[in-house]
Design a protein around this motif. Structure first.
Motif, PDB file in Angstrom:
ATOM      1  N   PRO A  26       5.925  -0.710  26.681  1.00  0.00           N
ATOM      2  CA  PRO A  26       5.480  -1.478  25.520  1.00  0.00           C
ATOM      3  C   PRO A  26       4.055  -1.987  25.662  1.00  0.00           C
ATOM      4  CG  PRO A  26       7.066  -2.744  26.795  1.00  0.00           C
ATOM      5  CD  PRO A  26       7.058  -1.368  27.366  1.00  0.00           C
ATOM      6  N   MET A  27       3.602  -2.196  26.902  1.00  0.00           N
ATOM      7  CA  MET A  27       2.239  -2.684  27.104  1.00  0.00           C
ATOM      8  C   MET A  27       1.215  -1.654  26.630  1.00  0.00           C
ATOM      9  SD  MET A  27       0.518  -4.042  30.655  1.00  0.00           S
ATOM     10  CE  MET A  27       0.275  -2.408  31.370  1.00  0.00           C
ATOM     11  N   VAL A  28       1.426  -0.393  26.977  1.00  0.00           N
ATOM     12  CA  VAL A  28       0.505   0.653  26.540  1.00  0.00           C
ATOM     13  C   VAL A  28       0.631   0.884  25.042  1.00  0.00           C
ATOM     14  CG1 VAL A  28      -0.047   3.108  26.761  1.00  0.00           C
ATOM     15  CG2 VAL A  28       0.408   1.754  28.790  1.00  0.00           C
ATOM     16  N   ALA A  29       1.849   0.799  24.514  1.00  0.00           N
ATOM     17  CA  ALA A  29       2.018   0.914  23.065  1.00  0.00           C
ATOM     18  C   ALA A  29       1.263  -0.203  22.349  1.00  0.00           C
ATOM     19  CB  ALA A  29       3.503   0.873  22.704  1.00  0.00           C
ATOM     20  N   ARG A  30       1.256  -1.405  22.949  1.00  0.00           N
ATOM     21  CA  ARG A  30       0.502  -2.527  22.371  1.00  0.00           C
ATOM     22  C   ARG A  30      -0.998  -2.260  22.436  1.00  0.00           C
ATOM     23  NH1 ARG A  30      -2.072  -5.514  20.163  1.00  0.00           N
ATOM     24  NH2 ARG A  30      -2.034  -7.783  20.007  1.00  0.00           N
ATOM     25  N   ALA A 154      15.240  -5.401  32.484  1.00  0.00           N
ATOM     26  CA  ALA A 154      14.517  -6.663  32.598  1.00  0.00           C
ATOM     27  C   ALA A 154      13.061  -6.506  32.177  1.00  0.00           C
ATOM     28  CB  ALA A 154      14.600  -7.176  34.039  1.00  0.00           C
ATOM     29  N   GLY A 155      12.422  -5.405  32.574  1.00  0.00           N
ATOM     30  CA  GLY A 155      11.037  -5.179  32.197  1.00  0.00           C
ATOM     31  C   GLY A 155      10.865  -5.006  30.709  1.00  0.00           C
ATOM     32  N   LEU A 156      11.804  -4.289  30.090  1.00  0.00           N
ATOM     33  CA  LEU A 156      11.726  -4.053  28.648  1.00  0.00           C
ATOM     34  C   LEU A 156      11.831  -5.357  27.860  1.00  0.00           C
ATOM     35  CD1 LEU A 156      11.743  -1.958  26.291  1.00  0.00           C
ATOM     36  CD2 LEU A 156      14.232  -2.061  26.421  1.00  0.00           C
ATOM     37  N   LEU A 157      12.777  -6.222  28.250  1.00  0.00           N
ATOM     38  CA  LEU A 157      12.960  -7.485  27.531  1.00  0.00           C
ATOM     39  C   LEU A 157      11.877  -8.500  27.870  1.00  0.00           C
ATOM     40  CD1 LEU A 157      16.823  -8.045  27.643  1.00  0.00           C
ATOM     41  CD2 LEU A 157      15.447  -6.984  25.866  1.00  0.00           C
ATOM     42  N   TRP A 252      12.870  -2.304  17.510  1.00  0.00           N
ATOM     43  CA  TRP A 252      12.696  -1.151  18.386  1.00  0.00           C
ATOM     44  C   TRP A 252      13.193  -1.410  19.809  1.00  0.00           C
ATOM     45  CZ3 TRP A 252       9.721  -1.933  22.690  1.00  0.00           C
ATOM     46  CH2 TRP A 252       8.873  -3.042  22.680  1.00  0.00           C
ATOM     47  N   VAL A 253      13.195  -2.692  20.226  1.00  0.00           N
ATOM     48  CA  VAL A 253      13.586  -3.013  21.600  1.00  0.00           C
ATOM     49  C   VAL A 253      15.076  -2.812  21.811  1.00  0.00           C
ATOM     50  CG1 VAL A 253      13.721  -4.867  23.314  1.00  0.00           C
ATOM     51  CG2 VAL A 253      11.712  -4.672  21.842  1.00  0.00           C
TER      52      VAL A 253
END
Length: 736
Positions: A26-30, A154-157, A252-253
């Protein structure tokens, strides 16, 4: 190092690697949001890229695991140290992004930006498990895969709930880089715990492999299918939810989180929870038939929850079957590689093939059908044995039961279509589900009954509706044209969001409707554009939709529309909507991302710029950051006005706009239009901003305009923005 200490090292190494792996996604998507936008298909493309890189990482782990353990450690640690040179993570903006080729350019952008480091981190889970079993006393490694998915979960949330709200993207990439260095240290420590096993590992490994029979091709094929279906279903559920049920923030999460959670449950040492879910999944599939193929586009939290529960149950059941087919750990890396290949193939089907082949989310019911053919079907009631029936007689009676069930499905369809007897409908569903439970020993009969329930509860209606409607699909979404004979109107639906309404009455077809009525903020400003800026006013509109705003044009005005999706423009060019043809036949339409296209145009080129580019209630943040507002105001004349449509069911965007206005020193007013019930115009909220306070004087005389509320929190920027403070949680969780 003692066994418990070594176990702790491998635990820490795997959970750290997996946490970093799903934090970076999600960081790169951001980071890419300002360049590629926030449509659901963009996320699906990102997921496909990550699955492809994961496949590469697992392939690398499989190749490396065939070498002596000491050499494995030397090669892997050396590559990890080389990967440090690519940090901190940045986007390679030189990647070409041609219009219409987003399905290729976006994965390429992500691939060249994070490919090496992502591939190496993704190799952690299988490679560390392979190192773990290098010690004959260590035991089986499969619990580590469950731990790996817990770290991923955990990383995703953590990203949307903690990292994004608290840290800028610049801080995020540096923190991730530090985490990567910590991971390298843990890998070195894990290699050190196996220093004694490394010397003996070649002979030990050779003996182990020789003792094991080769894995049959049929079993490998089954691994592949059992991995592909949940992966594709996870992505198709995201598309299906936003298209036919509800589009909301952070949606999406959830499917991805449930997908990871299913691995945690299925690969756990204790199988109690997995067995319970496997036992319940066939019944849940029968009960949930309503959400499998319905396209009524009714926003419902109940349907949302039912769809998500179904996804989790099916993924857990299929992954449990995959776990039951696991090989000896000597074939561990091959097993994980095939799993990764299946995941990539499932993702490719949903993200690449489906948008090109299907005009609706047909991939979703197809994947659910594939799941029905694969999930374990535990026999709940062994009625043939209870009645002393032979297998042949039991099969005949099961077929009779299934035929009765199909007849009841026909009755259910008629009752559900009428919608007047909910009690009868519920009773019929219960009886058919009981018959389905009785047929679990015969998979073909179970699948037939499931198909009957699906068709009776929305399936037939969906087929008929799509056969008689203009449905089109592009990279940016699924569009449907709906004609209402009662109101004599035509609507463009983008998922669950209305993008334009036009009257089919020839005398009324130029009347702006939907969110753009005469009493809306946009309607009032555009109607006064001539008085405010002269008869040659220059009007820009970001987001074409049905082209409704065009009918506020007056002779002498110059209009320009910006639209990212060529399919939307096609509806105006082919006469499906005639606003542009009737009212602004000479208007210029620029296809592309408005943020990027506006930067290419000369400064101060517009007197009015209306921003109405949100595809749903799940907004793309990059359209409302300080940098975006800077681009918009840069495109306006000194006394020009910026209109922003902020209607949203689940978010209160007014304070976010107020913070941006304060940062830029802009004067602002807002108008909330609440038309009468039954009107073809819809409730809307518009904000108008201007550099010169005097520009808004001609609006302040209208009591419907009000000042914006006070800003709350810092303004959104491309570097730091979070929607969490602005979500209307009660509205989000309340059933419509």
């Amino acid at each position: 190092m003692t066994a418990p200490s070594a176990r702790a090292v491998f635990f820490a190494t795997i959970i750290t690697g997996s946490f970093l792996l799903f934090l970076v996604q999600p960081m790169v998507a951001r980071l890419a949001l300002p360049l590629v936008g926030g449509a659901p298909s963009v996320w699906n493309s990102a997921m496909l890229t990550y699955q492809t890189l994961l496949l590469g990482g697992y392939g690398y782990a499989m190749w490396l695991s065939n070498k002596p353990l000491k050499r494995q450690a030397m090669i892997h640690i050396a590559l990890l140290l080389l990967a440090v040179l690519t940090l901190p993570i940045t986007l390679r903006e030189w990647v070409p992004a041609r219009q219409g080729l987003e399905v290729l350019s976006i994965p390429l952008l992500l691939l060249v930006s994070i490919g090496p480091v992502f591939g190496l981190v993704s190799a952690q889970a299988p490679l560390m498990q392979r190192w773990y079993v290098a010690d004959p006393e260590a035991g089986e490694p499969w619990w580590l895969y469950s731990i790996s998915n817990f770290g991923s979960f955990a990383g995703l949330l953590a990203y949307p709930l903690l990292v994004e709200p608290l840290a800028s993207t610049r801080a995020q990439v540096w923190a991730w880089s530090i985490g990567f260095c910590v991971l390298i240290a843990l890998v070195c420590l894990a290699a050190w715990t196996r220093r004694d096993a490394a010397a003996a590992s070649p002979a030990h490994a050779a003996t182990t492999v020789q003792d094991q029979a080769p894995v049959a091709r049929g079993q490998i094929a089954l691994w592949l299918v059992l991995s592909a279906v949940p992966s594709g279903l996870m992505l198709s559920t995201t598309t299906h939810l936003t298209t036919d049920i509800v589009a909301m923030p952070l949606l999406w999460v959830i499917p991805l989180a449930l997908y990871l959670l299913s691995f945690i449950v299925a690969f756990a040492n204790r199988q109690t929870a997995a067995k319970l879910i496997v036992f319940a999944t066939p019944v849940l599939m029968l009960v949930s038939a309503r959400v499998m193929m319905s396209s009524k586009q009714q926003s419902s939290i109940f349907l949302l929850l039912l769809t998500l529960i179904l996804l989790f149950a099916i993924c857990t059941a299929l992954h449990s079957r995959l776990y039951s087919l696991r090989p000896h750990f000597s074939a561990l890396t091959k097993f994980y590689f095939v799993m990764s290949l299946g995941g990539a193939l499932g993702g490719a089907f949903t993200a690449l093939v489906a948008p090109l082949v299907f005009s609706w989310t047909w991939e979703h019911p197809l994947l659910l059908l594939a799941a029905a053919l694969l999930v374990p079907l535990p026999v709940m009631v062994d009625w043939p044995a209870r009645f002393g029936l032979t297998p042949g007689k039991a099969g005949v009676q099961a077929c009779i039961l299934a035929a009765i069930g199909l007849l009841l499905c026909v009755w259910l369809f008629s009752v559900a279509f009428a919608g007047t007897k909910p009690a009868v409908e519920a009773a019929l569903i219960a009886i058919i589900v009981l018959i389905g439970v009785g047929c679990l020993a015969w998979r073909a009969l179970f699948v037939v009954l499931l198909c009957g329930l699906v068709l009776a509860q929305g399936g037939v209606e969906t087929i008929a509706s799509l056969a008689h409607s203009d449905a089109r699909r592009s990279y940016f979404g699924i569009y449907r044209i709906q004609d209402d004979p009662d109101t004599r109107s035509r609507a463009m639906m983008h998922g669950t969001t209305v993008h334009g309404v036009q009257s089919l009455d020839p005398d009324q077809r130029r009347t702006p409707l939907s969110y753009y009525g005469a009493n809306s903020g946009a309607g009032l400003v555009l109607a006064k554009a001539g008085a405010m800026f002269g008869q040659n006013a220059r009007i820009g509109v970001v987001g074409l939709g049905g082209g409704t705003l065009a009918c506020y044009s007056r002779p002498g005005q110059v209009w320009t529309f910006f639209e990212i999706d060529p399919v939307v423009w096609d509806y105006s060019r082919d006469g499906t909507f005639t606003f542009l043809r009737d009212c602004t036949p000479d208007a210029k339409v620029i296809i592309g991302d408005a943020r990027l296209e506006l930067e290419k145009l000369p400064k101060a080129g517009f007197d009015v710029l209306a921003v109405d580019a949100f595809s749903s209630d799940s907004i793309p943040l990059h359209l409302l950051t300080d940098e975006a507002i800077g681009i918009y105001t840069g495109a306006l004349a000194d006394k020009g006005v910026l209109l922003i449509h902020i209607s949203n069911r689940f978010m209160r965007l007014e304070p976010a706009i107020a913070a941006l206005a304060k940062k830029r020193g802009l004067s602002a007013l807002q108008l909330v239009d609440r038309p009468a019930k039954g009107s073809l115009t819809r409730a809307s909220q518009w904000v108008v901003l201007a550099r010169d306070p005097g520009t808004l004087d001609k609006l302040r005389g209208d009591e419907r305009w009000h000042p914006l509320m006070q800003s709350q929190g810092p303004p959104w920027t491309d570097d730091h923005a979070s929607i969490l403070p602005y979500i209307l949680w009660k509205q989000l969780l309340a059933a419509p």
